[in-house]
Design an enzyme around this catalytic site. Structure first.
Site, short mmCIF file in Angstrom:
data_model
loop_
_atom_site.label_atom_id
_atom_site.label_comp_id
_atom_site.label_asym_id
_atom_site.label_seq_id
_atom_site.Cartn_x
_atom_site.Cartn_y
_atom_site.Cartn_z
N HIS A 7 -1.52 -1.99 -9.24
CA HIS A 7 -1.33 -3.34 -8.34
C HIS A 7 -1.30 -2.78 -7.14
CE1 HIS A 7 2.91 -3.08 -9.64
NE2 HIS A 7 3.23 -3.13 -8.26
N HIS A 78 3.56 -2.27 -0.92
CA HIS A 78 3.29 -0.82 -1.79
C HIS A 78 2.13 -1.23 -2.53
CE1 HIS A 78 5.62 -3.28 -4.73
NE2 HIS A 78 5.08 -2.77 -5.60
N GLU A 128 4.68 3.23 -5.66
CA GLU A 128 5.17 2.81 -7.11
C GLU A 128 4.66 3.67 -8.19
OE1 GLU A 128 5.33 -1.02 -8.20
OE2 GLU A 128 6.70 -1.14 -9.56
CO CO Z 1 4.97 -3.15 -7.75
#
Ligand code: CO
Length: 134
Positions: A7, A78, A128
């Site tokens: 994502h 992010h 991440e």
């Molecule tokens: Co995230």
């Protein structure tokens, strides 16, 4: 091994307004919302082929997203790579000198395990890593 762009996360200061923008104006489908206590975030998910947009908003006005909004305002926050073995990838990247925001992965949304690389070791991009739960 990193296997997908899981994502892209956008920090928002008004979650309902942002949901309305992505759903009504951009025409994406809101798949759901989730409060992630461990990350102190309220999140909303909009799937797109192979990935999704994740809106992140501070839970109870506190936590890292609150600090981010105060420092930098709303915007891209992010990107998240999906991994099929988060422990192995953390070890591999630590071996290459990458720094992480925590020592070990912690619970993320959807029963996942997540960890963040320090943006100072990734050219300014908060990255991440996420391994999905079974
Ligand atoms: Co995230």
């Amino acid at each position: 091994m990193i296997i997908a762009l899981d994502h892209v996360a956008v920090a928002v200061d008004d979650l309902q307004a942002a949901i309305a923008r992505f759903a009504e104006d951009f025409g994406l489908v809101l798949a759901g919302t989730e409060e992630v206590e461990a990350a102190k975030t309220s999140t909303a998910f909009f799937p797109l082929p192979g990935t999704r947009i994740e809106l992140v908003h501070p839970l109870r006005g506190e936590g890292p997203i609150a600090a981010h909004l105060e420092r930098r305002g709303p915007g891209l926050h992010h990107l998240c790579f999906r991994t099929d073995d988060i422990v192995a990838d953390v070890e591999r990247l630590k071996g290459k000198g990458y720094r992480f925001l925590s020592e070990a992965p912690s619970p993320g949304a959807h029963g996942s395990q997540v960890i963040f690389l320090h943006p100072k070791s990734t050219g300014g991009v908060l990255v991440e890593l996420s391994q999905h739960g079974s």
